[in-house]
Design an enzyme around this catalytic site. Structure first.
Site, mmCIF file in Angstrom:
data_model
loop_
_atom_site.group_PDB
_atom_site.id
_atom_site.type_symbol
_atom_site.label_atom_id
_atom_site.label_comp_id
_atom_site.label_asym_id
_atom_site.label_seq_id
_atom_site.Cartn_x
_atom_site.Cartn_y
_atom_site.Cartn_z
ATOM 1 N N HIS A 70 1.721 43.096 12.701
ATOM 2 C CA HIS A 70 2.719 42.389 13.496
ATOM 3 C C HIS A 70 3.708 41.656 12.584
ATOM 4 O O HIS A 70 4.865 41.449 12.949
ATOM 5 C CB HIS A 70 2.057 41.365 14.428
ATOM 6 C CG HIS A 70 1.307 41.968 15.563
ATOM 7 N ND1 HIS A 70 0.006 42.404 15.445
ATOM 8 C CD2 HIS A 70 1.674 42.219 16.850
ATOM 9 C CE1 HIS A 70 -0.396 42.893 16.608
ATOM 10 N NE2 HIS A 70 0.600 42.801 17.477
ATOM 11 N N ASP A 119 2.536 52.259 17.428
ATOM 12 C CA ASP A 119 2.383 50.863 17.806
ATOM 13 C C ASP A 119 3.781 50.289 18.057
ATOM 14 O O ASP A 119 4.794 50.901 17.692
ATOM 15 C CB ASP A 119 1.654 50.097 16.698
ATOM 16 C CG ASP A 119 0.838 48.928 17.226
ATOM 17 O OD1 ASP A 119 1.068 48.514 18.379
ATOM 18 O OD2 ASP A 119 -0.017 48.419 16.483
#
Length: 338
Positions: free
Chosen positions: A181, A246
């Site tokens: 992230h 993702d």
């Protein structure tokens, strides 16, 4: 005319379908805690109405894929309604495959009551004890065979309810020290990459959702594996699936322009474009998809529409309060036993 924007699975901010500020029909919507009223009394019913509204708005031709991340443990969007639940590692170590299967079925039953048809779970990364990478006890085991056994049982339970599961995060984040992230993690040891990927081999097949990590490996060169065809459709382990990257807004792929992220995703062999966090990101991704040559987008569009045709049909109407109350009771009983 079918638009390449249908390749997007996107998020939005708001608790009602009218808050989905989209000027196109996406192929899927992913909900987060920000979309769920945390009140245990009114929240579940409001979620069911939200999903019914999204299906009415975007699912008239084909069922809309409506997903969330419901793993249990630290990644549990339903926590405000059901309380704390065990992570996959605790379930596996204390109850083995039968317990993993039971929890997969439990989550699937609850998700179907709410109207979901996809769960971005379970994690098939190998456990390594490194909380910095954002996986931790979300992973069942450090052993590839054990991880596959736990995840296979969970998937069997989940998908037996009609909810699609998703293997993640291929080829595996075990051994990384950076949360994707925040930036692009790297595994320089090709042997470790092979060991991570080996857990996916017995569970993958052409119709299974497989989420690919933003992860640099020796084979992917300067690219994340998520944007590298040799790590997706042409991967050396023979792992097949309906691939999706993702979230394309994550730090792990932020160094690439939206045009490159979208083009490289489709060249890599993904069926979908996952963009979840901001309206600006959604617009940028949609515009980049629309600008692609039709020949590049067409194969993914065909595959993605094929999946949507086989999603369980939507059952509009209010949430069944008795069924929901009984399900929550069973989740509490199962949590006390782990």
């Amino acid at each position: 005319m079918t638009s390449a924007r249908q390749l997007l699975w996107t998020g939005f901010r708001g608790l009602d379908a009218s808050a989905a500020d989209l000027d196109f029909a996406p192929g899927g919507i992913i909900l987060f805690a920000r979309n769920l009223d945390p009140d245990p009394a009114r929240g579940p019913g409001r979620c069911k109405a939200l999903i019914d509204g999204l299906q009415a708005r975007f699912g008239d031709e084909l069922p809309l894929a409506v997903a969330l991340d419901q793993e249990g443990g630290p990644v549990s969007r339903l926590r405000p309604w059901v309380g704390d639940t065990p992570p996959l590692r605790h379930i596996w170590t204390r109850g083995g495959a039968p317990a993993c299967g039971h929890w997969g079925r439990l989550w699937g039953e609850g998700l179907r009551l709410l109207g979901f048809n996809v769960d971005f779970a379970p994690v098939l990364d190998l456990w390594d004890g490194h909380p910095e990478a954002g996986i931790g006890d979300r992973a069942a085991s450090a052993d590839p065979a054990e991880a596959a056994a736990a995840v296979g049982a969970f998937l069997h339970g989940l998908e037996g309810t009609g909810v699609r599961g998703c293997l993640k995060h291929f080829p595996g984040l075990g051994g990384t020290a950076l949360d994707s992230h925040k930036g692009l993690p790297e595994l320089a040891d090709a042997g470790r990459v092979d060991r991570n990927a080996s857990a996916f081999v017995p569970l993958a097949h052409a119709d299974r959702l497989v989420m690919v990590a933003h992860l640099r490996t020796p084979a992917s060169g300067n690219l994340p594996a998520s944007l590298h065809r040799g790590s997706v459709a042409a991967n050396p382990w023979g792992v097949a699936g309906r691939f999706l990257p993702d979230d394309l807004e994550m730090g792990g792929c932020a160094d690439w322009t939206w045009s490159d992220r979208v083009r490289l995703s489709l060249e890599a062999g993904h069926d979908w474009l996952l963009v979840c966090q901001t309206a600006e990101g959604t617009r940028a991704c949609a515009e980049a998809a629309e600008a692609l040559p039709a020949a590049l987008a067409a194969p993914a569009l065909g595959r993605s529409r094929g999946l949507r045709r086989h999603l369980p049909p939507s059952q509009p109407g209010p949430l069944d309060p008795a069924a929901w109350t009984d399900w929550v009771r069973r989740v509490h009983i199962a949590s006390e036993g782990v």
